[in-house]
Design a protein around this motif. Structure first.
Motif, PDB file in Angstrom:
ATOM      1  N   ARG A 141       4.203   6.326  -7.821  1.00 32.82           N
ATOM      2  CA  ARG A 141       2.982   5.622  -7.929  1.00 32.82           C
ATOM      3  C   ARG A 141       2.181   5.582  -8.824  1.00 32.82           C
ATOM      4  NH1 ARG A 141       3.225   9.287  -3.350  1.00 32.82           N
ATOM      5  NH2 ARG A 141       3.565   7.765  -1.109  1.00 32.82           N
TER       6      ARG A 141
ATOM      7  N   GLY B  72      -2.108   8.403  -0.543  1.00 29.68           N
ATOM      8  CA  GLY B  72      -1.553   8.257  -0.865  1.00 29.68           C
ATOM      9  C   GLY B  72      -2.085   7.235  -2.300  1.00 29.68           C
TER      10      GLY B  72
ATOM     11  N   VAL C  86      -2.459   6.228  -7.691  1.00 29.99           N
ATOM     12  CA  VAL C  86      -2.914   5.008  -7.860  1.00 29.99           C
ATOM     13  C   VAL C  86      -3.585   4.849  -8.563  1.00 29.99           C
ATOM     14  CG1 VAL C  86      -1.984   2.805  -7.744  1.00 29.99           C
ATOM     15  CG2 VAL C  86      -0.539   4.038  -5.960  1.00 29.99           C
TER      16      VAL C  86
ATOM     17  N   ASP D  78      -1.555   2.624  -2.006  1.00 23.81           N
ATOM     18  CA  ASP D  78      -0.465   2.902  -2.696  1.00 23.81           C
ATOM     19  C   ASP D  78       0.713   1.298  -2.324  1.00 23.81           C
ATOM     20  OD1 ASP D  78       0.022   3.991  -0.296  1.00 23.81           O
ATOM     21  OD2 ASP D  78       0.862   5.466  -1.177  1.00 23.81           O
TER      22      ASP D  78
ATOM     23  N   TYR E  71       9.419   1.488  -3.620  1.00 27.55           N
ATOM     24  CA  TYR E  71       9.232   2.998  -4.590  1.00 27.55           C
ATOM     25  C   TYR E  71      10.665   3.502  -4.571  1.00 27.55           C
ATOM     26  CZ  TYR E  71       4.129   2.455  -4.418  1.00 27.55           C
ATOM     27  OH  TYR E  71       2.747   1.915  -4.661  1.00 27.55           O
TER      28      TYR E  71
END
Length: 221
Positions: free
Chosen positions: A7, A35, A39, A132, A193
């Motif tokens: 992230r 999440g 970011v 994210d 990711y």
């Protein structure tokens, strides 16, 4: 398809696409817990903007919880999708039952993340909403509606990646969409990711505390 290391990497790369907002006094970056906060932290740090959290709880249709019939946010904000409510025959009792449950979780997260610190006033601000990644985009749709309800003048949805259909929706729904990748086929946010662990409450709180030292951050900013 792996696109981002983690992230933090996604946030730094997203920030590079948002440098046109650097140094502007009207801009605020809002991370969607959990999440999205990791970011958003990198974005806010890179463009020199204050960061806050937008605590939104989607109100899912009973039995179809992924389908949003509305959303609630801090400060007693509630927005409803009347078309969804009518189409599914959702009763006021149904709405209140879902809202009560989500309100309890919203209040728990408020205490866990924010403590006594009040939310930033969004009236007249350019708001960059960061997560994210998007899949169906239901929570981000709720966030956009809540930001409008709180008086944001301009809304930018900024995410590392999203499926094409969801990206197309936010090109219409937001004033601007910034998305780095539109994988085809799209499987899930986590597949973009290399490292995509769950973000704990304490990590959200830590990002928020560190961001409190960014320029222009503070109660009523």
């Amino acid at each position: 398809m792996t696109i981002f290391t983690d992230r933090s990497d996604a946030g730094k790369r997203l920030a590079a696409a948002l440098l046109g907002y650097a140094g502007r006094k009207d801009v605020i970056v809002l991370g969607l817990p959990r999440g999205g906060v990791a970011v958003a932290y990198e974005v806010a740090r890179a463009i020199g903007a204050p960061m806050d959290l937008l605590l939104v709880r989607k109100l899912g249709v009973p039995g179809q919880e992924e389908l949003a019939m509305g959303a609630i946010a801090s400060g007693g904000i509630r927005v409803m999708n009347d078309r969804i409510v009518r189409y599914h025959g959702i009763t006021p009792e149904d709405i209140e039952g879902v809202a009560a449950r989500e309100q309890r979780e919203l209040e728990r997260r408020e205490r866990a993340y924010r403590g006594e610190r009040p939310p930033t006033d969004l009236r007249g601000r350019t708001v960059i909403l960061v997560d994210d990644g998007l899949a169906t985009g239901a929570t981000m749709r709720a966030a956009v509606r809540v930001a409008h309800a709180l008086g944001a003048a301009r809304i930018v949805v900024a995410v590392p990646g999203a499926p094409a259909e969801t990206a197309a929706f936010f090109e219409r729904e937001a004033d601007e969409l910034v998305v780095l990748a539109v994988p085809e086929p799209f499987y899930a946010v986590g597949t973009m990711y290399e490292s995509f662990p769950q973000v704990a409450d304490r990590e959200v709180r830590d990002f928020f505390e560190r961001a409190s030292r960014f320029p222009g951050t503070g109660a009523g900013s």
